[in-house]
Design an enzyme around this catalytic site. Structure first.
Site, short mmCIF file in Angstrom:
data_model
loop_
_atom_site.label_atom_id
_atom_site.label_comp_id
_atom_site.label_asym_id
_atom_site.label_seq_id
_atom_site.Cartn_x
_atom_site.Cartn_y
_atom_site.Cartn_z
N ARG A 31 0.84 -1.20 0.00
CA ARG A 31 0.00 0.00 0.00
C ARG A 31 0.88 1.26 0.00
O ARG A 31 1.88 1.32 0.73
CB ARG A 31 -0.94 0.01 1.21
CG ARG A 31 -1.93 -1.13 1.16
CD ARG A 31 -3.14 -0.94 2.07
NE ARG A 31 -3.88 -2.20 2.11
CZ ARG A 31 -4.74 -2.60 1.17
NH1 ARG A 31 -5.00 -1.82 0.13
NH2 ARG A 31 -5.34 -3.77 1.28
N ASP A 32 0.45 2.23 -0.83
CA ASP A 32 1.16 3.51 -0.88
C ASP A 32 1.03 4.21 0.47
O ASP A 32 -0.04 4.22 1.08
CB ASP A 32 0.58 4.39 -2.01
CG ASP A 32 1.49 5.53 -2.37
OD1 ASP A 32 2.02 5.54 -3.49
OD2 ASP A 32 1.67 6.45 -1.53
N ILE A 33 2.11 4.79 0.93
CA ILE A 33 2.15 5.45 2.24
C ILE A 33 1.31 6.73 2.24
O ILE A 33 0.90 7.20 3.30
CB ILE A 33 3.63 5.73 2.63
CG1 ILE A 33 3.81 5.82 4.12
CG2 ILE A 33 4.19 6.96 1.92
CD1 ILE A 33 5.27 5.76 4.55
N ASN A 89 4.71 6.44 -13.70
CA ASN A 89 5.33 7.72 -14.03
C ASN A 89 6.78 7.50 -14.42
O ASN A 89 7.46 6.64 -13.85
CB ASN A 89 5.27 8.66 -12.82
CG ASN A 89 3.84 8.99 -12.43
OD1 ASN A 89 3.00 9.24 -13.29
ND2 ASN A 89 3.56 8.99 -11.13
N VAL A 98 10.33 8.17 -6.85
CA VAL A 98 11.12 7.00 -6.42
C VAL A 98 11.60 6.30 -7.68
O VAL A 98 10.79 5.88 -8.52
CB VAL A 98 10.29 6.04 -5.54
CG1 VAL A 98 11.14 4.83 -5.14
CG2 VAL A 98 9.76 6.75 -4.29
N HIS A 102 7.67 1.28 -10.63
CA HIS A 102 6.48 0.91 -9.85
C HIS A 102 5.22 1.25 -10.62
O HIS A 102 5.12 2.30 -11.25
CB HIS A 102 6.48 1.56 -8.47
CG HIS A 102 6.70 3.04 -8.48
ND1 HIS A 102 7.95 3.61 -8.61
CD2 HIS A 102 5.84 4.08 -8.39
CE1 HIS A 102 7.85 4.92 -8.59
NE2 HIS A 102 6.57 5.24 -8.47
N HIS A 104 1.39 2.07 -10.15
CA HIS A 104 0.34 2.44 -9.21
C HIS A 104 -0.95 1.73 -9.61
O HIS A 104 -1.31 1.72 -10.80
CB HIS A 104 0.07 3.95 -9.28
CG HIS A 104 1.20 4.84 -8.86
ND1 HIS A 104 1.24 5.47 -7.64
CD2 HIS A 104 2.32 5.23 -9.52
CE1 HIS A 104 2.34 6.22 -7.55
NE2 HIS A 104 3.02 6.09 -8.68
P1 AMP Z 1 5.99 8.24 -7.98
O1 AMP Z 1 5.67 9.67 -7.64
O2 AMP Z 1 5.25 7.72 -9.19
O3 AMP Z 1 7.48 7.98 -8.05
O4 AMP Z 1 5.39 7.38 -6.77
C1 AMP Z 1 6.11 7.12 -5.62
C2 AMP Z 1 5.10 6.72 -4.59
O5 AMP Z 1 5.76 6.06 -3.53
C3 AMP Z 1 4.33 7.89 -3.98
O6 AMP Z 1 2.93 7.72 -4.24
C4 AMP Z 1 4.65 7.77 -2.48
O7 AMP Z 1 3.56 8.10 -1.66
C5 AMP Z 1 5.06 6.33 -2.34
N1 AMP Z 1 5.96 6.02 -1.25
C6 AMP Z 1 7.07 6.68 -0.90
N2 AMP Z 1 7.66 6.08 0.15
C7 AMP Z 1 6.90 5.00 0.46
C8 AMP Z 1 6.98 3.97 1.44
N3 AMP Z 1 7.98 3.93 2.34
N4 AMP Z 1 6.01 3.03 1.47
C9 AMP Z 1 4.99 3.07 0.59
N5 AMP Z 1 4.87 4.01 -0.39
C10 AMP Z 1 5.81 4.96 -0.44
#
Ligand code: AMP
Ligand code: ZN
Length: 116
Positions: A31-33, A89, A98, A102, A104
């Site tokens: 799950r996204d944080i 993205n 990140v 990944h 979403h």
């Molecule tokens: P992006 O902006 O497409 O690179 O998405 C990165 C996603 O990672 C964002 O939606 C963040 O909320 C999520 N995220 C960052 N750190 C964590 C974490 N430790 N656990 C879960 N999701 C995270």
């Protein structure tokens, strides 16, 4: 293979905790944080790949595994029939923060189009 400075590699290794909802030999999903919908799951390859730009033809099975996992997660979350969105993205203009590939998986509410 793993990048020692990569947050999502640390989730794969278990060094950082995440709310894991699905995993198999190729991918881990958690799950996204900072969820943007009632279901917001990130599906990542176990292997470090920074962005779509770094994909190679040998990665086609890995990319397929991300989508097959998204299918199973959507069913598991009960959002498959109503509908859901997958987003990947790539780099700064798209909002990638990140740099470990990944996907979403977003659902549980009406999603607008076009995205912002
Ligand atoms: P992006 O902006 O497409 O690179 O998405 C990165 C996603 O990672 C964002 O939606 C963040 O909320 C999520 N995220 C960052 N750190 C964590 C974490 N430790 N656990 C879960 N999701 C995270
Ligand atoms: Zn990584």
């Amino acid at each position: 293979m793993a990048d020692p400075d990569c947050l999502f590699c640390k989730i794969v290794s278990g060094e950082i905790n995440a709310d894991v909802v699905f995993e198999n030999d190729d991918v881990v999903a958690f799950r996204d944080i900072n969820p943007q919908a009632s279901t917001h799951v990130l599906v990542i390859p176990r292997r470090h790949i920074a962005t779509i730009n770094e994909l190679e033809s040998e990665d086609s099975q890995t990319v397929g595994s991300l989508f097959l996992a998204a299918r199973d997660i959507a069913a598991q979350e009960g959002i498959a029939e109503a509908g859901f969105r997958t987003v990947m993205n790539c780099n700064a203009a798209a909002g990638q923060t990140v740099f470990h590939l990944h996907l979403h998986v977003l659902g549980g509410r009406s999603l607008e189009w076009p995205p912002g």
